[in-house]
Design an enzyme around this catalytic site. Sequence first.
Site, PDB file in Angstrom:
ATOM      1  N   ARG A  52       0.739  -1.107  -0.057  1.00 49.27           N
ATOM      2  CA  ARG A  52       0.156   0.017   0.035  1.00 49.27           C
ATOM      3  C   ARG A  52       0.993   1.152  -0.007  1.00 49.27           C
ATOM      4  NH1 ARG A  52      -4.417   0.846   4.648  1.00 49.27           N
ATOM      5  NH2 ARG A  52      -2.605   1.330   5.836  1.00 49.27           N
ATOM      6  N   ARG A 100      10.505  26.372  -0.391  1.00 53.33           N
ATOM      7  CA  ARG A 100       8.922  26.656  -0.132  1.00 53.33           C
ATOM      8  C   ARG A 100       8.324  27.102  -1.383  1.00 53.33           C
ATOM      9  NH1 ARG A 100       3.740  28.354   1.040  1.00 53.33           N
ATOM     10  NH2 ARG A 100       2.733  27.008   2.551  1.00 53.33           N
ATOM     11  N   GLU A 181     -16.250   5.796   6.666  1.00 61.27           N
ATOM     12  CA  GLU A 181     -15.038   5.242   7.313  1.00 61.27           C
ATOM     13  C   GLU A 181     -14.909   5.880   8.615  1.00 61.27           C
ATOM     14  OE1 GLU A 181     -11.373   5.024   5.115  1.00 61.27           O
ATOM     15  OE2 GLU A 181     -11.619   7.070   4.610  1.00 61.27           O
ATOM     16  N   LEU A 206     -10.141   4.551   2.753  1.00 58.76           N
ATOM     17  CA  LEU A 206      -8.980   3.656   2.416  1.00 58.76           C
ATOM     18  C   LEU A 206      -9.097   2.125   2.420  1.00 58.76           C
ATOM     19  CD1 LEU A 206      -5.867   4.330   2.607  1.00 58.76           C
ATOM     20  CD2 LEU A 206      -5.891   3.950   5.077  1.00 58.76           C
TER      21      LEU A 206
END
Length: 286
Positions: A52, A100, A181, A206
Amino acid sequence: MPRIAYVNGRYVAHADAAVHIEDRGYQFADGVYEVCEVARGYIVDMKRHLDRLNRSLNELGIAWPMARKALEIVLREVVARNRVVNGLVYFQVTRGVAGRDFAFPADTPPSLVVTAKKVDPAGPAKRAETGINVITVPENRWDRVDIKSVGLLPNVLAKQKAKEAGAQEAWFVDADGNVKEGGSSNAWIVTKDGSLVTRPAEHGILRGITRTTLFDVAAKLGLKIEERFFSVAEAKAAREAFISSATTIAMPVVAIDGEPVANGHPGSVVLTLRQAFFDVAEKSQA
């Protein structure tokens, strides 16, 4: 014994572990993570967690910080150096340190952090004896929750709302009133005929590793699983409800929004799943 962390090639004291202030994980939540259970001296379902991780990295275009086999060695080493027999190992990969700028930096090596901690297995076991309460909250997250990103602010706010309500988890609910979820878990119910129901993981949730392994556990026990949507109302009227994650395995839900599920006590199906989990799960020597 002080805890030890792995940070970008070095094993350091946990108290001194740090990344640069311009790490993109800190600046943009531009990173992913995984958490494996460590049980009885084994890292549980490590292969599936690394699979995963590979998917999450590919979806975001982040390179592996090292070869997969090397990462396996680091995970085992961090677990060993922290003398974790029962607990968790956490690993996080970000796009790395760069000035950044929203666009991806060129030729920036990814950052890798690995930590491990001990967890007394008696704690979750005791919690499972009484079960947990959940609340429901409207879905307000980005569409790609299938990626295990470190961008978890909506989850943090949902979990805090649960805590303030005296609950232990919050379930995100879509616009149609269906459960998606939890803030850090997958959601399940058990129907009156004993079938397990959980939302399909192709989109919108997920694909939990513990969730996936519970499919194997259910098959061994001869239990039927239905991957389909279920509403909050159906969950409240279910025979049982529970959550799954690496930190909870299968944890009974005894109340939803203050309303008891069935008789308000953990059910036999989830407790059977919980008891059988370790024997079915893939185990890698730590």
